[in-house]
Design a protein around this motif. Structure first.
Motif, PDB file in Angstrom:
ATOM      1  N   VAL A 114       0.865  -1.173   0.000  1.00 53.43           N
ATOM      2  CA  VAL A 114       0.000   0.000   0.000  1.00 53.43           C
ATOM      3  C   VAL A 114       0.904   1.225   0.000  1.00 53.43           C
ATOM      4  N   LEU A 115       0.923   1.940  -1.109  1.00 53.93           N
ATOM      5  CA  LEU A 115       1.628   3.214  -1.193  1.00 53.93           C
ATOM      6  C   LEU A 115       0.563   4.293  -1.129  1.00 53.93           C
ATOM      7  N   VAL A 116       0.729   5.251  -0.233  1.00 54.54           N
ATOM      8  CA  VAL A 116      -0.338   6.210   0.004  1.00 54.54           C
ATOM      9  C   VAL A 116       0.230   7.581   0.371  1.00 54.54           C
ATOM     10  N   ALA A 117      -0.505   8.618  -0.035  1.00 54.13           N
ATOM     11  CA  ALA A 117      -0.209   9.988   0.380  1.00 54.13           C
ATOM     12  C   ALA A 117      -1.162  10.319   1.529  1.00 54.13           C
ATOM     13  N   LEU A 118      -0.630  10.922   2.588  1.00 52.88           N
ATOM     14  CA  LEU A 118      -1.422  11.238   3.775  1.00 52.88           C
ATOM     15  C   LEU A 118      -1.402  12.725   4.086  1.00 52.88           C
ATOM     16  N   HIS A 119      -2.578  13.255   4.386  1.00 53.90           N
ATOM     17  CA  HIS A 119      -2.711  14.637   4.859  1.00 53.90           C
ATOM     18  C   HIS A 119      -2.832  14.588   6.381  1.00 53.90           C
ATOM     19  N   PRO A 120      -1.857  15.172   7.110  1.00 53.35           N
ATOM     20  CA  PRO A 120      -1.886  15.091   8.570  1.00 53.35           C
ATOM     21  C   PRO A 120      -2.826  16.087   9.245  1.00 53.35           C
ATOM     22  N   GLY A 121      -3.376  17.024   8.474  1.00 52.87           N
ATOM     23  CA  GLY A 121      -4.136  18.108   9.084  1.00 52.87           C
ATOM     24  C   GLY A 121      -3.172  19.174   9.573  1.00 52.87           C
ATOM     25  N   THR A 122      -3.704  20.183  10.205  1.00 48.87           N
ATOM     26  CA  THR A 122      -2.849  21.229  10.750  1.00 48.87           C
ATOM     27  C   THR A 122      -2.300  20.749  12.088  1.00 48.87           C
ATOM     28  N   VAL A 123      -0.989  20.697  12.159  1.00 48.09           N
ATOM     29  CA  VAL A 123      -0.301  20.188  13.343  1.00 48.09           C
ATOM     30  C   VAL A 123       0.468  21.346  13.967  1.00 48.09           C
ATOM     31  N   ASN A 124       0.474  21.400  15.261  1.00 47.09           N
ATOM     32  CA  ASN A 124       1.228  22.422  15.972  1.00 47.09           C
ATOM     33  C   ASN A 124       2.710  22.122  15.770  1.00 47.09           C
ATOM     34  N   SER A 125       3.324  22.837  14.816  1.00 41.90           N
ATOM     35  CA  SER A 125       4.715  22.573  14.444  1.00 41.90           C
ATOM     36  C   SER A 125       5.360  23.838  13.901  1.00 41.90           C
ATOM     37  N   ILE A 136      -4.631  26.760  16.021  1.00 39.04           N
ATOM     38  CA  ILE A 136      -5.574  25.924  15.262  1.00 39.04           C
ATOM     39  C   ILE A 136      -5.074  24.502  15.049  1.00 39.04           C
ATOM     40  N   GLY A 137      -3.792  24.269  15.311  1.00 41.10           N
ATOM     41  CA  GLY A 137      -3.224  22.943  15.103  1.00 41.10           C
ATOM     42  C   GLY A 137      -3.484  22.021  16.274  1.00 41.10           C
ATOM     43  N   ARG A 138      -3.128  20.779  16.082  1.00 40.64           N
ATOM     44  CA  ARG A 138      -3.255  19.799  17.158  1.00 40.64           C
ATOM     45  C   ARG A 138      -1.886  19.196  17.410  1.00 40.64           C
ATOM     46  N   PRO A 139      -1.732  18.537  18.541  1.00 39.69           N
ATOM     47  CA  PRO A 139      -0.416  17.977  18.874  1.00 39.69           C
ATOM     48  C   PRO A 139       0.043  16.943  17.835  1.00 39.69           C
ATOM     49  N   ALA A 140       1.339  16.910  17.612  1.00 37.67           N
ATOM     50  CA  ALA A 140       1.918  15.968  16.652  1.00 37.67           C
ATOM     51  C   ALA A 140       1.581  14.522  17.014  1.00 37.67           C
ATOM     52  N   ALA A 141       1.561  14.202  18.289  1.00 35.23           N
ATOM     53  CA  ALA A 141       1.256  12.820  18.705  1.00 35.23           C
ATOM     54  C   ALA A 141      -0.166  12.435  18.301  1.00 35.23           C
ATOM     55  N   ASP A 142      -1.104  13.372  18.378  1.00 35.16           N
ATOM     56  CA  ASP A 142      -2.480  13.085  17.954  1.00 35.16           C
ATOM     57  C   ASP A 142      -2.536  12.852  16.452  1.00 35.16           C
ATOM     58  N   ALA A 143      -1.854  13.712  15.698  1.00 35.21           N
ATOM     59  CA  ALA A 143      -1.832  13.561  14.236  1.00 35.21           C
ATOM     60  C   ALA A 143      -1.202  12.230  13.851  1.00 35.21           C
ATOM     61  N   ALA A 144      -0.097  11.877  14.486  1.00 34.65           N
ATOM     62  CA  ALA A 144       0.577  10.610  14.178  1.00 34.65           C
ATOM     63  C   ALA A 144      -0.327   9.421  14.490  1.00 34.65           C
ATOM     64  N   GLY A 145      -0.980   9.458  15.625  1.00 31.88           N
ATOM     65  CA  GLY A 145      -1.882   8.370  15.993  1.00 31.88           C
ATOM     66  C   GLY A 145      -3.014   8.209  15.002  1.00 31.88           C
ATOM     67  N   SER A 161      -3.592   5.878  -3.270  1.00 27.51           N
ATOM     68  CA  SER A 161      -4.650   6.797  -2.862  1.00 27.51           C
ATOM     69  C   SER A 161      -4.105   7.946  -2.022  1.00 27.51           C
ATOM     70  N   PHE A 162      -5.003   8.892  -1.739  1.00 26.72           N
ATOM     71  CA  PHE A 162      -4.703  10.101  -0.986  1.00 26.72           C
ATOM     72  C   PHE A 162      -5.740  10.194   0.129  1.00 26.72           C
ATOM     73  N   TYR A 163      -5.286  10.128   1.373  1.00 25.01           N
ATOM     74  CA  TYR A 163      -6.178  10.103   2.530  1.00 25.01           C
ATOM     75  C   TYR A 163      -5.840  11.201   3.523  1.00 25.01           C
ATOM     76  N   ALA A 164      -6.867  11.647   4.224  1.00 25.06           N
ATOM     77  CA  ALA A 164      -6.697  12.575   5.341  1.00 25.06           C
ATOM     78  C   ALA A 164      -6.562  11.772   6.634  1.00 25.06           C
ATOM     79  N   TYR A 165      -6.036  12.412   7.653  1.00 23.03           N
ATOM     80  CA  TYR A 165      -5.873  11.799   8.972  1.00 23.03           C
ATOM     81  C   TYR A 165      -7.197  11.291   9.540  1.00 23.03           C
ATOM     82  N   SER A 166      -8.306  11.823   9.061  1.00 23.05           N
ATOM     83  CA  SER A 166      -9.634  11.438   9.543  1.00 23.05           C
ATOM     84  C   SER A 166     -10.105  10.119   8.938  1.00 23.05           C
ATOM     85  N   GLY A 167      -9.410   9.660   7.906  1.00 22.78           N
ATOM     86  CA  GLY A 167      -9.829   8.463   7.185  1.00 22.78           C
ATOM     87  C   GLY A 167     -10.582   8.787   5.915  1.00 22.78           C
ATOM     88  N   ASP A 168     -10.847  10.073   5.676  1.00 25.68           N
ATOM     89  CA  ASP A 168     -11.543  10.491   4.450  1.00 25.68           C
ATOM     90  C   ASP A 168     -10.600  10.415   3.254  1.00 25.68           C
TER      91      ASP A 168
END
Length: 172
Positions: A114-125, A136-145, A161-168
């Protein structure tokens, strides 16, 4: 050395560049400059492309293996409603195409990969800091999880495929 220690079942490339010494993301065409575009593409596209080339063969030939790269929703051509951020958007759109193209080739020899592109969302970084990332960001550990949960649930049929951290699933 890594080949001898493999096969590798989960490989994640997580580098990205939005702003740096060459400037902030371009809001208008008149702000485009070669140095910034080159630096952005080197980090967001060329580097991950070489990771795909060198690490995809390290996935299991039999059984499931995942190779993910961090992309960005703003790299979606179909979702672009605001414009701007030329180099960043284009570098992530190009990265998405590389993932899609590599997934077709890799599936010939690694049918469960499975090769995939992932959108982590806005992360506090550092990447999001100039754009209110801390607010507006969330912790990196939450995004990684969240991203690991998405990867855990993707079958081989979703390679390329191309997926968001939400599974969308995101549009190209």
């Amino acid at each position: 050395q890594l080949r001898a220690q493999g096969p590798w079942h989960c490989i994640i490339h997580a580098a990205g560049l939005l702003h740096g010494p060459h400037g902030m993301p371009e809001k208008r065409l008149s702000q485009l400059n070669y140095a910034q575009m080159e630096a952005t593409f080197r980090t967001n596209t060329f580097g991950p492309a070489l990771v795909l080339a060198h690490f995809a063969p390290l996935l299991p030939k039999q059984g499931r293996g995942v190779l993910a790269v961090l992309s960005a929703k703003v790299g979606s051509i179909g979702d672009n409603r605001l414009g701007g951020w030329y180099s960043y958007r284009a570098s992530k759109a190009a990265l998405n195409m590389l993932v899609k193209t590599a997934s077709i080739e890799v599936a010939r020899t690694h049918p469960q990969a499975v090769l995939v592109a992932l959108h982590p969302g806005t992360v506090n970084s550092v990447l999001s800091a100039p754009f209110n990332g801390a607010e507006i960001g969330r912790p990196a550990a939450d995004a990684a999880g969240d991203m690991l949960r998405v990867l855990d649930g993707l079958p081989a049929e979703e390679t390329g495929s191309f997926y968001a951290y939400s599974g969308d699933k995101l549009p190209w």
